[in-house]
Design a protein around this motif. Structure first.
Motif, PDB file in Angstrom:
ATOM      1  N   UNK A 112       3.011   2.046  -3.541  1.00 17.74           N
ATOM      2  CA  UNK A 112       2.236   2.618  -4.649  1.00 17.74           C
ATOM      3  C   UNK A 112       2.176   4.143  -4.603  1.00 17.74           C
ATOM      4  N   UNK A 117      -2.032  10.159  -2.340  1.00 17.21           N
ATOM      5  CA  UNK A 117      -1.484   9.722  -3.621  1.00 17.21           C
ATOM      6  C   UNK A 117      -2.425   8.689  -4.238  1.00 17.21           C
ATOM      7  N   UNK A 136       0.838  -1.208   0.000  1.00 20.07           N
ATOM      8  CA  UNK A 136       0.000   0.000   0.000  1.00 20.07           C
ATOM      9  C   UNK A 136       0.874   1.260   0.000  1.00 20.07           C
ATOM     10  N   UNK A 168      -3.997   5.697  -5.912  1.00 20.39           N
ATOM     11  CA  UNK A 168      -3.657   4.277  -5.985  1.00 20.39           C
ATOM     12  C   UNK A 168      -2.907   3.751  -4.767  1.00 20.39           C
ATOM     13  N   UNK A 169      -2.458   4.652  -3.909  1.00 16.97           N
ATOM     14  CA  UNK A 169      -1.693   4.202  -2.734  1.00 16.97           C
ATOM     15  C   UNK A 169      -2.622   4.009  -1.542  1.00 16.97           C
ATOM     16  N   UNK A 170      -2.066   3.374  -0.504  1.00 14.82           N
ATOM     17  CA  UNK A 170      -2.731   3.313   0.787  1.00 14.82           C
ATOM     18  C   UNK A 170      -3.942   2.411   0.835  1.00 14.82           C
ATOM     19  N   UNK A 184      -6.742   0.008   3.511  1.00 17.88           N
ATOM     20  CA  UNK A 184      -6.876  -0.804   4.720  1.00 17.88           C
ATOM     21  C   UNK A 184      -6.315  -2.199   4.527  1.00 17.88           C
ATOM     22  N   UNK A 185      -6.084  -2.884   5.625  1.00 19.10           N
ATOM     23  CA  UNK A 185      -5.848  -4.319   5.579  1.00 19.10           C
ATOM     24  C   UNK A 185      -7.005  -4.944   4.808  1.00 19.10           C
ATOM     25  N   UNK A 236      -3.144   2.712   5.961  1.00 21.61           N
ATOM     26  CA  UNK A 236      -1.897   3.380   5.565  1.00 21.61           C
ATOM     27  C   UNK A 236      -2.160   4.296   4.385  1.00 21.61           C
ATOM     28  N   UNK A 237      -1.345   5.342   4.270  1.00 23.11           N
ATOM     29  CA  UNK A 237      -1.476   6.248   3.120  1.00 23.11           C
ATOM     30  C   UNK A 237      -0.177   7.025   2.919  1.00 23.11           C
ATOM     31  N   UNK A 238       0.129   7.268   1.653  1.00 17.12           N
ATOM     32  CA  UNK A 238       1.223   8.170   1.305  1.00 17.12           C
ATOM     33  C   UNK A 238       0.586   9.443   0.766  1.00 17.12           C
ATOM     34  N   UNK A 285       3.801  10.320   5.255  1.00 16.04           N
ATOM     35  CA  UNK A 285       3.199   8.986   5.411  1.00 16.04           C
ATOM     36  C   UNK A 285       2.349   8.965   6.668  1.00 16.04           C
ATOM     37  N   UNK A 286       1.299   8.170   6.635  1.00 11.29           N
ATOM     38  CA  UNK A 286       0.622   7.792   7.868  1.00 11.29           C
ATOM     39  C   UNK A 286       0.339   6.297   7.826  1.00 11.29           C
ATOM     40  N   UNK A 287       0.663   5.607   8.905  1.00  8.67           N
ATOM     41  CA  UNK A 287       0.244   4.222   9.086  1.00  8.67           C
ATOM     42  C   UNK A 287      -0.274   4.098  10.510  1.00  8.67           C
TER      43      UNK A 287
END
Ligand code: FAD
Lengths: 197, 429
Positions: free
Chosen positions: A84, B393, A81, B395-397, B399-400, B380-382, B364-366
């Motif tokens: 990307x 961003x 995740x 396409x990024x990040x 959940x499980x 999570x996310x960028x 970033x955040x996770x």
């Protein structure tokens, strides 16, 4: 040593400025890499228990890993995740940044007898590609010496299950260690890598 | 670099070199670089460390009333009896060793025009730039009967420390068969998954020690962070959805909104009904830390508007606001976000001192949530920038995945603990 032109001019202007007092502003690479510290530790050296250190990692290996995460080819919890969110250029900058950091190895609980058996297994099976006991970045393979044990254990599980692609040779070696010695052999390897300072 | 732009670049650097001959002594006489940071929590301590790390010529002063910081993160594991309180405590020794001046005091005012802050001792300190990271404050009396005094016995445990200890003590003292009420607020608030992680962790404790007990979540929302994953976890571990479920969730549409509480009789009046509880955990609605209001850094939303590339207040120059108090959406109000923002802010301040344009490539955040020992989920996310604003961003990040295996959630739990060790090491040394 030959000094490239931009460097020469930077040096010159530093001298003219009387240096030191005038600091260099943080560059893009360090800013990108700083954000990774939350999970991988300051400058990429992890305190563990499980998240791997990425300091000193070969840039080739770093880029290969990020690409594999990006395309979901490599099993991951969050890294697919995260990966990307970066461009090729950003990944390259981070790769070079972490390569230039020194990996700090924190103490892990290991059994010396297991570690010693693992050392023999490593020498016979792994040393060719993971040189110097798995400490060499120049061979462009993953850093094993002092790497976090749970992470290595997960990785080997993925490889043996066929979830993570590796060279045929590596798969064969790991499988044969696993077949002959059951999980003991793998554990011995892990204790060897985990015990290295 | 094209030949043309290279020539241009050389010309420019020569020009700077030439002008610096004339101006260098002047620059050194006038540029002082003192950054005063208010609040030694996640945002403030990270900013202090990274300022010193990236530019040792900057003088950094950190002002924080408490001698130790207690992390909110992993405090739910302490409530479950799975970790010590001590493991949540961090001292400021390592920051001091790094050359940061630590003052244990409370800031009562900031004078943006004079660029100075006033301590509760009455002393003032001049700054060239100030970073404010005071965390959150509560909207007392938003729930009738719930104020600062009542909170002593009916903890929110949303600023870790004594509050966390009080809640733990009450859980320990509770009878088997007791009722625990958790009442989370409407959005936005600090760490959106935390109330539900708390429910999970307390449920684990009850399952092990007081299995006849129950948790009722009286929510002020229709849906909550990582909801599907939490509910699936509660099914796996705590019988959620059955008659024997340890956890019951009452949404706002089902009457979850809490109107008042009676601290004496321990009755919580929600829209649905009156609930008598043994342990009550009210998480009141929130706003920026008190100092942000005193210093005039907030807008009508009750939070602080900032420039996303520098975190400089859009209201007062030379004051930067980071962490939960700032309006940094789409970043959540989380510790990882505060840590990430602090680094961008510190780098921007160095660039501004140097007369360079601040670079802000990404954040970033996770956030992990522990459902039970060896079972965790994450979001999570960028983040990048578009038109100088923080964006997620493409396409990024995320959940499980809902269909992830037990095995992968075990890994997430290991990585959650690693995250705790690494981020606290990054912040406090
Ligand atoms: C139960 C719970 C679980 C959480 N779990 C996670 C998690 O797993 N992951 C995650 O990323 N985040 C988590 N968080 C969120 C995280 O704790 C916060 O987002 C983070 O602490 C915000 O940092 P901050 O610097 O804004 O505020 P804080 O960390 O609260 O720091 C504020 C500091 O400022 C000081 N201060 C306030 N006013 C003044 C003043 N006037 N003068 C001087 N000092 C002052 C305070 O004493 C305090 O030390 C959790 C929160 C809770 C409540």
């Amino acid at each position: 040593m030959t000094v490239s032109k931009p460097v020469k001019y930077t040096l010159m202007s530093c001298l003219l400025f009387g240096l030191n007092a005038h600091a260099v502003s943080p560059n893009k690479a360090s800013l990108l890499a700083n954000a990774c510290a939350g999970c991988h530790g300051p400058n990429g050296s992890s305190q563990g228990p499980a998240t791997p250190s990425i300091a000193e990692m070969s840039p080739v290996y770093f880029i290969e890993s990020m690409s594999a995460f990006k395309t979901d080819e490599r099993p991951a919890t969050v890294m697919n995740r995260i990966a990307k969110g970066y461009t090729k250029e950003q990944i390259k900058l981070m790769a070079d940044f972490f390569y230039s950091q020194k990996m700090l190895r924190t103490e892990q609980l290991t059994d010396p007898a297991m570690a010693s058996l693992g050392e023999t297994l490593h020498a016979a099976n792994c040393e060719k590609c993971h040189a110097k006991g798995g400490r060499e970045s120049a061979d462009d393979s993953g850093l094993l010496a002092g790497q976090k044990i749970p992470y290595l254990r997960y990785t080997i599980q993925d490889i043996l299950n066929g979830d993570r692609a590796v060279s045929r040779k590596m798969f064969k070696r790991l499988s044969s260690i696993h077949d002959e010695l059951d999980s003991d052999g793998i554990e011995q390897l892990l204790h060897y890598y985990g015990s290295q300072k | 670099m094209s030949a043309h732009s290279r020539r241009h670049f050389l010309k420019l650097s020569l020009a700077t070199a030439a002008s610096s001959i004339i101006h260098a002594p002047l620059i050194h006489a006038t540029i002082s670089k003192h950054v005063v940071i208010i609040g030694g929590g996640i945002g403030g301590s990270t900013a202090a460390r990274y300022l010193r790390k990236m530019d040792s010529s900057i003088k950094v002063t950190l002002i924080e009333p408490k001698s130790h910081y207690t992390t909110c993160f992993m405090s739910n594991e302490f409530l479950a009896g799975l970790r010590s309180f001590k493991s949540l405590e961090f001292s400021y020794h390592k920051l001091a060793e790094q050359g940061i001046s630590i003052i244990h005091d409370y800031v009562v005012a900031i004078d943006a025009d004079k660029q100075s802050i006033t301590r509760s001792s009455g002393d003032t300190i001049h700054y060239d730039r100030c970073i404010v990271s005071p965390g959150i404050d509560f909207k007392w009396n938003a729930i009738e009967g719930y104020d600062e005094t009542t909170a002593k016995d009916i903890p929110h445990a949303y600023q870790a420390g004594q509050q966390t200890l009080t809640l733990k003590k009450q859980l320990d003292a509770m009878r088997n068969g007791g009722t625990v009420i958790i009442a989370p607020p409407a959005n936005p608030f600090r760490c959106p998954p935390a109330p539900y992680e708390r429910a999970s962790q307390i449920a684990h404790y009850l399952k092990m020690h007081k299995p006849k007990s129950k948790i009722i979540i009286l929510d002020d929302k229709e849906e909550f962070s990582k909801q599907k994953l939490f509910e699936a976890g509660w099914k796996r571990h705590y019988g959620y959805g059955t008659n024997h479920s340890i956890i019951e969730w009452v949404s706002v549409a089902q009457g979850g909104h809490v109107e008042s509480i009676n601290a004496k009789s321990h009755i919580v009046s929600a829209q649905a009904d009156d609930f008598k509880a043994d342990v009550i955990n009210i998480i009141p609605p929130q706003q920026a830390g008190k100092l942000a209001f005193t210093a005039g850094l907030t807008d009508q939303s009750g939070w602080c508007p900032v420039d996303h590339k520098t975190f400089e207040s859009t209201i007062h120059k030379n004051i930067h606001v980071i962490g939960d108090s700032s309006i940094s959406s789409p970043l959540p109000k989380s510790g990882y976000a505060a840590n990430s923002e602090a680094k961008v802010c510190a780098a921007a301040i160095i660039s501004l001192f140097n007369g360079d344009r601040p670079l802000a490539p990404s954040l970033i955040n996770t956030c992990y949530s522990l459902l039970a020992p060896n079972d965790a989920i994450s979001v999570a996310m960028v983040y990048g920038y578009k038109n100088d604003k923080i964006i997620k961003m493409d396409g990024a990040g995320g959940l499980t995945p809902n269909d992830t295996s037990d095995h992968m959630r075990q890994r997430e739990a290991d990585y959650a603990h690693s995250w705790f060790n690494n981020i606290t090491h990054d912040i406090f040394g």
